[in-house]
Design a protein around this motif. Structure first.
Motif, PDB file in Angstrom:
ATOM      1  N   GLY A 230      -3.284 -55.837  13.343  1.00 31.28           N
ATOM      2  CA  GLY A 230      -2.775 -56.878  14.237  1.00 31.28           C
ATOM      3  C   GLY A 230      -1.334 -57.213  13.944  1.00 31.28           C
ATOM      4  O   GLY A 230      -0.793 -56.897  12.885  1.00 31.28           O
ATOM      5  N   TRP A 231      -0.701 -57.881  14.912  1.00 31.46           N
ATOM      6  CA  TRP A 231       0.700 -58.277  14.795  1.00 31.46           C
ATOM      7  C   TRP A 231       0.729 -59.658  14.146  1.00 31.46           C
ATOM      8  O   TRP A 231       0.821 -60.688  14.795  1.00 31.46           O
ATOM      9  CB  TRP A 231       1.336 -58.298  16.182  1.00 31.46           C
ATOM     10  N   ILE A 232       0.635 -59.675  12.818  1.00 31.47           N
ATOM     11  CA  ILE A 232       0.564 -60.910  12.053  1.00 31.47           C
ATOM     12  C   ILE A 232       1.973 -61.393  11.732  1.00 31.47           C
ATOM     13  O   ILE A 232       2.817 -60.620  11.276  1.00 31.47           O
ATOM     14  CB  ILE A 232      -0.235 -60.711  10.751  1.00 31.47           C
ATOM     15  N   VAL A 233       2.221 -62.682  11.974  1.00 27.87           N
ATOM     16  CA  VAL A 233       3.554 -63.264  11.744  1.00 27.87           C
ATOM     17  C   VAL A 233       3.397 -64.639  11.102  1.00 27.87           C
ATOM     18  O   VAL A 233       2.371 -65.302  11.271  1.00 27.87           O
ATOM     19  CB  VAL A 233       4.342 -63.412  13.066  1.00 27.87           C
ATOM     20  N   PRO A 234       4.415 -65.093  10.352  1.00 31.44           N
ATOM     21  CA  PRO A 234       4.397 -66.482   9.876  1.00 31.44           C
ATOM     22  C   PRO A 234       4.838 -67.419  10.988  1.00 31.44           C
ATOM     23  O   PRO A 234       5.777 -67.112  11.732  1.00 31.44           O
ATOM     24  CB  PRO A 234       5.407 -66.466   8.721  1.00 31.44           C
ATOM     25  N   ILE A 235       4.181 -68.553  11.138  1.00 30.65           N
ATOM     26  CA  ILE A 235       4.534 -69.501  12.185  1.00 30.65           C
ATOM     27  C   ILE A 235       4.545 -70.915  11.608  1.00 30.65           C
ATOM     28  O   ILE A 235       3.757 -71.245  10.720  1.00 30.65           O
ATOM     29  CB  ILE A 235       3.571 -69.439  13.396  1.00 30.65           C
ATOM     30  N   GLU A 269      -0.862 -64.736  15.056  1.00 30.30           N
ATOM     31  CA  GLU A 269      -0.959 -63.350  15.555  1.00 30.30           C
ATOM     32  C   GLU A 269      -0.559 -63.324  17.028  1.00 30.30           C
ATOM     33  O   GLU A 269      -1.008 -64.158  17.817  1.00 30.30           O
ATOM     34  CB  GLU A 269      -2.374 -62.814  15.387  1.00 30.30           C
ATOM     35  N   PHE A 270       0.293 -62.380  17.371  1.00 31.24           N
ATOM     36  CA  PHE A 270       0.592 -62.108  18.768  1.00 31.24           C
ATOM     37  C   PHE A 270      -0.467 -61.153  19.311  1.00 31.24           C
ATOM     38  O   PHE A 270      -0.652 -60.058  18.776  1.00 31.24           O
ATOM     39  CB  PHE A 270       1.982 -61.490  18.925  1.00 31.24           C
ATOM     40  N   LYS A 271      -1.146 -61.596  20.357  1.00 34.11           N
ATOM     41  CA  LYS A 271      -2.281 -60.839  20.873  1.00 34.11           C
ATOM     42  C   LYS A 271      -2.113 -60.618  22.372  1.00 34.11           C
ATOM     43  O   LYS A 271      -1.745 -61.550  23.114  1.00 34.11           O
ATOM     44  CB  LYS A 271      -3.578 -61.612  20.603  1.00 34.11           C
ATOM     45  N   MET A 272      -2.392 -59.423  22.823  1.00 33.00           N
ATOM     46  CA  MET A 272      -2.282 -59.139  24.256  1.00 33.00           C
ATOM     47  C   MET A 272      -3.378 -59.877  25.023  1.00 33.00           C
ATOM     48  O   MET A 272      -4.531 -59.941  24.565  1.00 33.00           O
ATOM     49  CB  MET A 272      -2.363 -57.636  24.509  1.00 33.00           C
TER      50      MET A 272
END
Length: 304
Positions: A230-235, A269-272
């Motif tokens: 997955g496109w895991i990012v800190p937020i 996570e950025f999710k489609m």
């Protein structure tokens, strides 16, 4: 259960604040998007929509261009100034050798996003005026995430029956292609249960691990992967108070108590959208925990 959704599609924003917390940089903080929604609600209440309530908000990223500069011999990119102040020739003489002062780095980004807002309190007869006033506010002086709104598509009103998958899929197609930002604090909790502190928990899922394998012929193949898919990012999702509530000298609002706070950072996570099974999966709302001094934006709960 029927949800009434306001879709603000493809809002193009210039020079948004990319410094989401003191140690994260990139997509603007979730507090910025809920703050923009709250500001819009206040403007609409002044317009006569007294019963209006924006209950939850989702943000979908279509494009994000972080403003960076990388020189020919630079190893990494460098953030450059958002706006360079202009000086007259007379003002320039005040500086050494008649030159402007050095650049001050300022994290900014140009991006295109869509906002999905769950609302209540607008009668069917007022829908057209509701959309017209939203269009007016977005096209006038309103900002989002500290950036200027350059252009946007017409606001849309949708109704979704949560028990009807076909209605959900039809709506989600309107925000594609793009990536909806969801909360993944479950990863943080799992890492901290293993004894990691907050920073180590974030880095544990953001680190890229490189490994190599050597076959019998001596050929080496390299592979790179993260801890989870997955496109895991800190937020940045809110703030925690670090002082007691009190009156402070020269505070902006003399009638409201003030406190100093620090950013709360977790994983997202950025999710489609085509992977979403419930509209609640992408909606965010405010949550205040006075006993823990927390002011958060969090994912809509299943009980909501």
């Amino acid at each position: 259960m029927i949800k009434r959704l306001l879709l603000l599609p493809h809002i193009q924003i210039q020079n948004a604040n990319a410094l989401s917390s003191p140690f994260t940089l990139g997509f603007p903080a979730m507090t910025a998007w809920l703050g923009a929604t709250h500001a819009l609600q206040r403007k609409l209440k002044i317009d006569g929509f007294d019963d209006l309530e924006f209950k939850a908000t989702a943000v979908v990223s279509h494009q994000c261009n972080l403003q960076t500069y990388k020189g020919e011999s630079d190893y990494v990119s460098s953030i450059i100034i958002a706006k360079r102040p202009s000086f007259t020739r007379k003002e320039l003489t005040k500086f050494k050798a008649g030159k402007a002062p050095s650049f001050i780095e300022d994290a900014r980004c140009h991006l295109t996003i869509s906002l999905v807002i769950e609302y209540t309190g607008v009668e069917q007869d007022d829908i057209e005026r509701f959309k017209n006033r939203i269009y007016h506010h977005l096209s006038s002086s309103m900002k989002m995430a500290g950036g200027d709104i350059l252009k946007f598509s017409q606001p849309q009103i949708h109704k979704i029956d949560q028990g009807d998958d076909s209605e959900l899929k039809k709506f989600l197609r309107k925000i594609m292609p793009g990536y909806a930002l969801i909360e993944r604090k479950d990863l943080m909790l799992e890492a901290m249960e293993r004894g990691l502190d907050g920073i180590d928990a974030v880095l544990d899922y953001l680190a890229i691990h490189h490994s190599c394998e050597k076959d019998d012929d001596g050929n080496v193949s390299w592979s790179s992967k993260r801890k989870t898919a997955g496109w895991i990012v800190p937020i940045a999702t809110g703030f925690q108070g670090i002082t007691e509530l009190a009156q402070v000298k020269n505070q902006r609002d003399p009638d409201v108590q003030h406190r100093f706070a620090e950013s709360v950072v977790t994983l997202g996570e950025f999710k489609m959208p085509h992977q979403i099974t419930s509209i609640n999966d992408i909606l965010w709302q405010y949550k205040v925990e006075p006993e823990n001094n927390l002011y958060l934006c969090q994912q809509v709960t299943s009980e909501y």
